[in-house]
Structures are given as C-alpha cells and as structure tokens.
Design an enzyme around this catalytic site. Structure first.
Site, mmCIF file in Angstrom:
data_model
loop_
_atom_site.group_PDB
_atom_site.id
_atom_site.type_symbol
_atom_site.label_atom_id
_atom_site.label_comp_id
_atom_site.label_asym_id
_atom_site.label_seq_id
_atom_site.Cartn_x
_atom_site.Cartn_y
_atom_site.Cartn_z
ATOM 1 N N HIS A 168 0.825 -1.211 0.000
ATOM 2 C CA HIS A 168 0.000 0.000 0.000
ATOM 3 C C HIS A 168 0.858 1.260 0.000
ATOM 4 O O HIS A 168 0.351 2.357 -0.274
ATOM 5 C CB HIS A 168 -0.901 -0.024 1.244
ATOM 6 C CG HIS A 168 -2.261 0.565 1.041
ATOM 7 N ND1 HIS A 168 -2.876 0.677 -0.184
ATOM 8 C CD2 HIS A 168 -3.153 1.087 1.939
ATOM 9 C CE1 HIS A 168 -4.071 1.228 -0.045
ATOM 10 N NE2 HIS A 168 -4.258 1.488 1.234
ATOM 11 N N ASN A 205 -6.640 6.954 4.168
ATOM 12 C CA ASN A 205 -8.051 7.296 3.971
ATOM 13 C C ASN A 205 -8.345 8.791 4.022
ATOM 14 O O ASN A 205 -9.421 9.222 3.611
ATOM 15 C CB ASN A 205 -8.924 6.579 5.000
ATOM 16 C CG ASN A 205 -8.909 5.068 4.820
ATOM 17 O OD1 ASN A 205 -8.210 4.532 3.972
ATOM 18 N ND2 ASN A 205 -9.693 4.374 5.638
ATOM 19 N N ASP A 256 -0.874 2.617 -5.369
ATOM 20 C CA ASP A 256 -0.938 1.186 -5.665
ATOM 21 C C ASP A 256 -2.256 0.839 -6.343
ATOM 22 O O ASP A 256 -3.294 1.424 -6.040
ATOM 23 C CB ASP A 256 -0.786 0.371 -4.379
ATOM 24 C CG ASP A 256 -1.838 0.740 -3.333
ATOM 25 O OD1 ASP A 256 -1.845 1.917 -2.901
ATOM 26 O OD2 ASP A 256 -2.659 -0.113 -2.972
ATOM 27 N N ASN A 280 -9.187 4.000 -1.180
ATOM 28 C CA ASN A 280 -9.659 5.023 -0.247
ATOM 29 C C ASN A 280 -8.861 6.325 -0.318
ATOM 30 O O ASN A 280 -9.411 7.406 -0.063
ATOM 31 C CB ASN A 280 -9.650 4.481 1.178
ATOM 32 C CG ASN A 280 -10.730 3.439 1.401
ATOM 33 O OD1 ASN A 280 -11.790 3.495 0.801
ATOM 34 N ND2 ASN A 280 -10.456 2.467 2.258
#
Length: 238
Positions: free
Chosen positions: A19, A66, A91, A112
C-alpha cells in the site's frame, strides 16, 4: 509547477507495505533529483525541487491513506494549483505486479486514498497507477495490500521505482504515453535478465546430472580364461 503526491501510510510498521508504493516512488524521485530535505507542512512531508529544469513539489500525506485528500487539497490551495498540475502515485490492485498506467480522471477503483482526494480536490487530475497484483480472493485483499513486498518482488520493484524517478520529467511534459513506455521497457529488461539467469542454472545442473549417470565402459577380454568362459555362456560370434 507540478505537485506530485505519493500515497501511503506513515510509520515504520507500514514502510514496506504494498500500500506504500506511492511513498516509495516519491522517495526515489526525491533521492534522484535536486530536492530540499523533507519538512512537515499541510499535514504532510513536503519537499520542493527541480526535475529537468521544472519546479516540482513532492508531498507524502501523513494523515493515513483514507484522509490523503486533506493534505493534498491544502497544498493545492496554498500553491494555487489547478487539477492539471496534480499527479498522484499509488498502488493498483487491478494491475499485474510491476505494470504502470497513467490516466486522467475516472473512478477510484475502491482505493480510499483516491476517494479522499476526489472528495477534496475533484477528479480531473493524473493518476499514476502502480500494479501490485490481486491475491485472487476478495477476503485476502486487506492482508495483501497491508502486507510487505516479498523478497522476490524486489526483482521488479526496484527497477520500477528507478525508472519512475528517471523519467519523471516526462510527467512535466504531459507525455504520459512516453512515460509508461520508458518504465515498461526498464522493468521488462530487468525481468528478461532475471529469466535468463534462471534458465541458465538448470542447464548447468543438467550437464552435471548427465555426467553422474553416465554408464561406465567395461573392457571385455578377447582371450584367456575369462574369454573362454564368456564364449561358453553366450557363444562366440564369428
């Protein structure tokens, strides 16, 4: 001026996660080009510098993935930039590992960080999507994304990051097709070199195995007691 945002999660425990490949790309651009040290600003780590003679701002939001749009939006307003001046690197589950795609606008694909930037800034910015592959099962996605890159992944990850940094100037020129082509060639060349090494190793081992199982040559006597015994058992061929 271009604002390049690499997305990820802050903290050493997340540093090697799939991530965090956006952070990794930003770090490699920072290392390769002439940038100031990272400083804390806009709820992010920020550095300014030059890429191929063009003014560039690098940003790594520290709000956790997020809420990435909070930091990016604040930076965009401070520098009075348009969406066309923003490039976000992140990613992408739906791309095979090591693949890169650049697009302007579109959906978030469930990411997100992108959802947050869309909400705070709008959608018409360029997105550099870096493939990390899909685990194949929906229930495994979270562990895959928040898991560390495997040792084998570094065979494509390192040349990918190096190629992104080396060709970042093409993003300034809005030559997205050229950027994707250069990165793909760099990653493909490294993959071919690795494949050649793997193929060569079994070939060498094959020669060793053949040498080990080669049947020994036995000399059969033509005269004497042994020859007479063999002749009686099998018959002498004239």
């Amino acid at each position: 001026m271009l604002l390049i945002a690499g997305l990820g999660n802050p903290g050493s425990q997340y540093a090697a996660n799939r991530h965090n490949i956006g952070f990794m790309a930003a770090d490699e651009i920072h290392r390769r080009h002439d940038f100031s040290p990272w400083t804390k600003k806009f709820q992010a780590l920020v550095a300014d510098g030059m890429i191929d003679g063009e003014k560039t701002i690098l940003i790594k939001p520290q709000t956790f993935m997020n809420l990435s749009g909070q930091a990016v939006g604040e930076a965009m307003r401070f520098y009075k930039l348009d969406l066309s001046d923003l490039v976000v690197i992140y990613d992408e589950l739906d791309l095979p590992s090591g693949k890169v795609r650049v697009k302007t606008g579109g959906g978030s694909g469930g990411h997100n960080g992108i959802k947050s930037i869309d909400a705070h800034c709008g959608k018409d910015y360029r997105r550099v999507r870096l493939g990390i592959g899909h685990p194949g099962i929906k229930e495994m996605v979270s562990n895959h994304v928040l898991g560390n890159f495997a040792k084998a992944d570094h065979e494509w990850l390192e040349p990918l990051l190096e190629a992104i940094a080396a060709n970042a100037g093409l993003l300034h020129k809005k030559d997205d097709a050229g950027f994707m082509n250069r990165v793909a060639l760099a990653v493909g060349k490294e993959a071919r070199g690795t494949a050649e090494k793997v193929v060569a190793k079994p070939a060498a081992q094959s020669h060793i195995r053949q040498a080990r199982i080669q049947k020994p040559t036995v000399a059969v006597p033509k005269s004497g007691p042994m020859a007479d015994m063999l002749n009686k058992l099998f018959g002498k061929k004239e």
